[in-house]
Write a protein that holds these residues in place. Structure first.
Motif: not given
Length: 493
Positions: A3-4, A7, A50, A53-54, A57, A193, A238-239, A242-243
């Motif tokens: 998945h990574q 993306v 993104s 969402r982070a 989380r 990050t 965004a990446l 996401h990470r």
């Protein structure tokens, strides 16, 4: 394919598609404009989603950091929407500056605040501030030499337009400086990050510097290939979101050796640029000279702060080492001494006796008589205090070189190295028996006990101290069974 990886490939595909599509479409055409504006709004909203969402989380400061970053991305999308309104419904005529610039510029402080909250600065704040000033000054020098000076001196822009045109690259200088500061200090869990955020800052800087340069020459058109810098910046944000690790990152893992030097790369480039200008026979303007001199002065101050911190660290290290040595001595003492009486324990007694076994020695093995009734009648606190007093008596009644030990419970022993005459050892044993038969006053209680003592002398055939101890122990029990509380002058068979 994981998945990574999917993306990352999707993000890279958006950036590549945007760039080549703008290269293929006619410059300044409505199709190029619509494609670029739509892609920019989409990518900014992807970055905002993104980051949001982070935020859901993560926890703690990281949650607030990603939330603020998401707000900044929404602000940029709003600014681009305002720009899209002008280029679509106002025949491409957009006043500069306009309301959209407010949305664009709110993204930078939100991104800075978000990065600081997510990556964090927990110690060495003064050094962090100085590093930030050095990096910002160096990047400002480079930006001024290559782009900003022309923008500032352009005569076809109003004062407000000049201010906004300068605000974009200056904001990117701040964004890149913060990213460069935080990257070396990021924990192992957040280093990826931080790297992606630094790359995003660089990409956004390329877009803003290109915009400022083209705008000051009145040649910028919405849909120019330089817009790809913004697209890449938002995809990288965004990446990064996401990470981002969801939990508190671990401090484990070694940092790359080049990371502490990374903040000084812009300074080196700035100095080389100044040297190149002077080599061409050009002169530095007063602003550039003052700016470069200030940055060099900040470097000197930074080194003084580092020297001060290293001195303090060395002092703290010496203090810690001294404390550890004291603690080591305490632990060594605890390992070889009885914690109640402070006398040697069995381990130290045996070790010292083995060391003295090469020469003559005598051992006294002593067991208290009547100690259990003291514990039963008056309690363990009185019993413990009595054992401490017994230890004081044994020390006082033996020679300086003798070793007094508590072997356990109410059993004690005295090591008398160099004694060859049994009568001498028996005399000490008798003295101890008589002294311990005297009443003790413990916590207001009058306590009477006695002691049975056995004497062991080293024999030529003894290979270890256990043989001497066994003989002394046997004699002690013989005394206890026949005349308790008295020293027996007995000889082994």
């Amino acid at each position: 394919m994981s998945h990574q990886v999917r993306v990352v490939l999707l993000g890279a595909g958006l950036v590549v598609t945007h760039f080549f599509a703008l290269r293929l479409l006619p410059a300044g055409s409505q199709a190029a404009t619509n494609l670029s504006v739509g892609m920019l709004i989409l990518c900014a909203l992807i970055a905002a989603a993104s980051a949001a969402r982070a935020a859901r989380r993560c926890a703690g400061r990281a949650r607030y950091g990603w939330a603020v970053l998401a707000v900044g991305m929404v602000g940029w999308a709003f600014g681009e929407s305002v720009w899209a309104y002008y280029v679509t419904f106002r025949a491409g005529i957009a006043p500069f500056p306009n309301l959209g610039d407010f949305g664009f510029l709110t993204m930078v402080p939100a991104a800075v605040a978000g990065m600081v909250a997510v990556l964090g600065v927990r110690r060495g704040l003064l050094r962090v501030v100085l590093d930030g000033l050095i990096i910002a000054g160096s990047l400002l020098f480079l930006s001024w030499v290559f782009v900003l000076e022309a923008v500032y001196q352009a005569g076809n822009l109003t004062a407000a337009a000049k201010a906004v045109s300068l605000a974009y690259p200056l904001s990117d200088v701040l964004l890149a400086a913060v990213a460069l500061i935080l990257l070396p200090r990021a924990t192992a869990g957040h280093r990826r990050t931080a790297t992606l955020m630094l790359a995003a800052a660089v990409a956004l800087s390329v877009g803003d510097l290109g915009f400022a340069y083209l705008n000051q020459h009145s040649t910028y058109t919405c849909g120019a290939p330089i817009d790809t810098g913004w697209v890449a910046g938002f995809i990288l944000v965004a990446l990064a979101a996401h990470r981002a690790p969801s939990g508190r990152p671990s401090d484990s893992g070694q940092s790359a050796p080049f990371l502490p030097w990374l903040p000084y790369v812009p300074l080196a480039v700035a100095v080389l640029s100044a040297v190149e200008l002077l080599a061409r026979g050009e002169q530095l303007t007063a602003f550039l000279a003052v700016l470069l001199g200030t940055v060099i002065l900040l470097v000197l101050i930074r080194q003084m702060v580092a020297l001060r911190d290293n001195t303090a660290l060395s002092r703290d290290l010496h203090r810690v080492v001294a404390q550890l040595r004291v603690r080591e001595q305490e632990l060594h003492h605890l390992a070889y001494h009885d914690p109640l009486t402070g006398l040697a324990n069995r381990s130290l007694f045996v070790q010292r006796a083995e060391d003295a076994l090469d020469g003559p020695l005598a051992l006294l093995y002593l067991d208290l008589d009547g100690f259990k009734p003291v514990n039963d009648q008056h309690g363990h606190a009185v019993g413990d205090a009595l054992l401490v007093e017994v230890g004081h008596v044994l020390r006082a009644e033996t020679r300086t070189g003798d070793l007094v030990a508590r072997l356990g419970g109410d059993e004690f022993a005295v090591l008398m190295p160099g004694v060859t005459d049994r009568a001498e050892a028996e005399e000490v044993g008798a003295r101890l028996t008589d002294r311990l038969a005297r009443p003790f006053t413990i916590s207001g209680h009058r306590v009477v006990i006695g002691a049975s003592v056995g004497v062991g002398m080293r024999a030529p055939e003894d290979l270890d101290v256990d043989a001497v101890l066994r003989r002394a122990d046997a004699l002690m029990y013989a005394v206890k069974s026949t005349r308790p509380g008295r020293h027996a002058v007995l000889h082994p068979a």
